[in-house]
Design a protein around this motif. Sequence first.
Motif, PDB file in Angstrom:
ATOM      1  N   GLU A  47      64.003 -20.313  11.067  1.00  0.00           N
ATOM      2  CA  GLU A  47      64.323 -21.735  11.797  1.00  0.00           C
ATOM      3  C   GLU A  47      63.264 -21.710  12.948  1.00  0.00           C
ATOM      4  N   LYS A  48      62.832 -23.031  13.062  1.00  0.00           N
ATOM      5  CA  LYS A  48      62.330 -23.314  14.321  1.00  0.00           C
ATOM      6  C   LYS A  48      63.331 -23.810  15.466  1.00  0.00           C
ATOM      7  N   VAL A  49      63.417 -22.986  16.551  1.00  0.00           N
ATOM      8  CA  VAL A  49      64.337 -23.293  17.664  1.00  0.00           C
ATOM      9  C   VAL A  49      63.850 -23.476  19.007  1.00  0.00           C
ATOM     10  N   VAL A  50      64.626 -24.014  19.716  1.00  0.00           N
ATOM     11  CA  VAL A  50      64.295 -23.893  21.359  1.00  0.00           C
ATOM     12  C   VAL A  50      65.570 -23.593  21.681  1.00  0.00           C
ATOM     13  N   PHE A  51      65.428 -22.764  23.147  1.00  0.00           N
ATOM     14  CA  PHE A  51      66.668 -22.170  23.782  1.00  0.00           C
ATOM     15  C   PHE A  51      67.175 -23.369  24.820  1.00  0.00           C
ATOM     16  N   CYS A  52      68.387 -23.564  24.735  1.00  0.00           N
ATOM     17  CA  CYS A  52      68.875 -24.786  25.762  1.00  0.00           C
ATOM     18  C   CYS A  52      69.680 -23.761  26.844  1.00  0.00           C
ATOM     19  N   GLY A  53      69.386 -24.038  28.044  1.00  0.00           N
ATOM     20  CA  GLY A  53      69.854 -23.552  29.142  1.00  0.00           C
ATOM     21  C   GLY A  53      71.233 -24.210  29.458  1.00  0.00           C
ATOM     22  N   ARG A  54      72.032 -23.721  30.411  1.00  0.00           N
ATOM     23  CA  ARG A  54      73.285 -24.696  30.748  1.00  0.00           C
ATOM     24  C   ARG A  54      72.722 -25.586  31.837  1.00  0.00           C
ATOM     25  N   ASP A  55      71.940 -25.512  32.434  1.00  0.00           N
ATOM     26  CA  ASP A  55      71.415 -26.588  33.417  1.00  0.00           C
ATOM     27  C   ASP A  55      70.739 -27.689  32.548  1.00  0.00           C
ATOM     28  N   GLY A  56      70.521 -27.728  31.182  1.00  0.00           N
ATOM     29  CA  GLY A  56      70.020 -28.716  30.636  1.00  0.00           C
ATOM     30  C   GLY A  56      68.619 -28.488  30.286  1.00  0.00           C
ATOM     31  N   GLY A  57      67.860 -27.473  30.921  1.00  0.00           N
ATOM     32  CA  GLY A  57      66.784 -27.179  30.436  1.00  0.00           C
ATOM     33  C   GLY A  57      66.548 -26.583  29.099  1.00  0.00           C
ATOM     34  N   GLU A  58      65.111 -26.657  28.464  1.00  0.00           N
ATOM     35  CA  GLU A  58      64.923 -26.130  27.230  1.00  0.00           C
ATOM     36  C   GLU A  58      63.584 -25.337  27.344  1.00  0.00           C
ATOM     37  N   LEU A  59      63.751 -24.166  26.611  1.00  0.00           N
ATOM     38  CA  LEU A  59      62.515 -23.257  26.613  1.00  0.00           C
ATOM     39  C   LEU A  59      61.927 -23.087  24.947  1.00  0.00           C
ATOM     40  N   GLY A  60      60.730 -23.203  24.869  1.00  0.00           N
ATOM     41  CA  GLY A  60      60.326 -22.837  23.352  1.00  0.00           C
ATOM     42  C   GLY A  60      59.273 -23.839  22.966  1.00  0.00           C
ATOM     43  N   PRO A  61      59.015 -23.998  21.850  1.00  0.00           N
ATOM     44  CA  PRO A  61      59.773 -23.527  20.659  1.00  0.00           C
ATOM     45  C   PRO A  61      59.450 -22.003  20.263  1.00  0.00           C
ATOM     46  N   PHE A  62      60.581 -21.604  19.419  1.00  0.00           N
ATOM     47  CA  PHE A  62      60.543 -20.123  18.797  1.00  0.00           C
ATOM     48  C   PHE A  62      60.652 -20.181  17.415  1.00  0.00           C
ATOM     49  N   VAL A  63      60.491 -18.852  16.731  1.00  0.00           N
ATOM     50  CA  VAL A  63      60.865 -18.763  15.512  1.00  0.00           C
ATOM     51  C   VAL A  63      61.927 -18.021  15.289  1.00  0.00           C
TER      52      VAL A  63
END
Length: 404
Positions: A47-63
């Motif tokens: 999958e192609k994913v992003v990490f979603c933090g609790r503060d609403g921020g996103e990090l990625g994309p990753f595989v």
Amino acid sequence: MCPMDEHKTDIDTDFDAELASYLSSCEGAGSYRVLETLKSSDFEVTEKVVFCGRDGGELGPFVRKRIDAACGLGHAYERLMAAQRQGLRCPNLPRVLDCWNDGERLNALMEWLPGVTLEDCVREEGPSEELAREVAPQLACAVGLLHGGLGAGAPVIHRDLKPSNVMVVGGQNGLPRSFILIDLGIARTWRESAEADTTRLGTRSYAPPEQFGFGQTSVRSDVYALGAVLWFCLTGEDPAPGMDSRQLAERPDVPSDLRRVVAKAMSFDPQERYASAEELARAVEGRADGRHFSPAGAARREVPAAAGRAWNVALAVTVAVLTVASWANVAVPAGSGAAWPLWFRLLAFGAWMPAGFAAAAFVLADRRRLRHRVGLLQALALCAAVVLGGLLVIGVLGALFLRG
């Protein structure tokens, strides 16, 4: 040959910064959001994913690879991650950020590579010798690191090395391209005591015979796959499963100095292949002799195609002249042939002798293109030549009998 060591580079610094950012985000917990399912099978999902933090921020994309924990596969990602965190780097392997087991699946999180697969690259640009020579040393670097045990331990055998598992990254603005070997899902650790793989997986066109029950896969199994990838870069086609490596190498679009390399790398017997990926890469670069066949066979295959065609034309003209002369003996027999019955002259001069001339010409002809296009016809035609030769001998003996 392979630029991998423990010295810091700009690539290493970027990796460390990305890893630190990811780990920092994970401290606050969070979840992953799937952007796209790239590939799915019975035992794994990519999958192609992003990490979603609790503060609403996103990090990625990753595989993210999610592999069924019960199948026992995917541990190569854990070994690669551990090696990379110890400072071992290779620009031709993906960077693994994290691995964890949630009880049902082994999860591996890796960098997202912006680019196309080698398969798509060849479809778009077309096959070429330049591409093959560019790909070989970089893939040999990646495979060599795996075979070296990732710095420690037993060799890791990839087992699924194919064009769709090679990413082509970069190449814009005159910069060099990188070829990155991905998908270690079915990779396994080599064990000296094993007689065969417990799980038979792989892609038929690129997997060697031993991968499907003929023995344990080894470093020479990946050498076979490297040879098949090289052949794909030269021809734009997947190798036909089960086809003799010498027939594959004799394709007109395979350069003469790479024919021995491809054929040796893809030999049926693992002991006849190159001993390592690095040895294969040196042969591609012309720094080692990829000789595999007998000297006589190699010399014959080095004859230019134009010379082979000219030889075949000369043989055809010779057969035509001899056939006309033979047929003339049916209508206007010379010497003692005048006393032979007409039916015997028809068989001897009208059929047996022309067939013998044709069979002899076939045996002497340059059949490289015929072998590529027809395959087993060569063996069948040789059998026919033996039969026709036998008929010719019978005809001659019959003539001598009648004469006596």
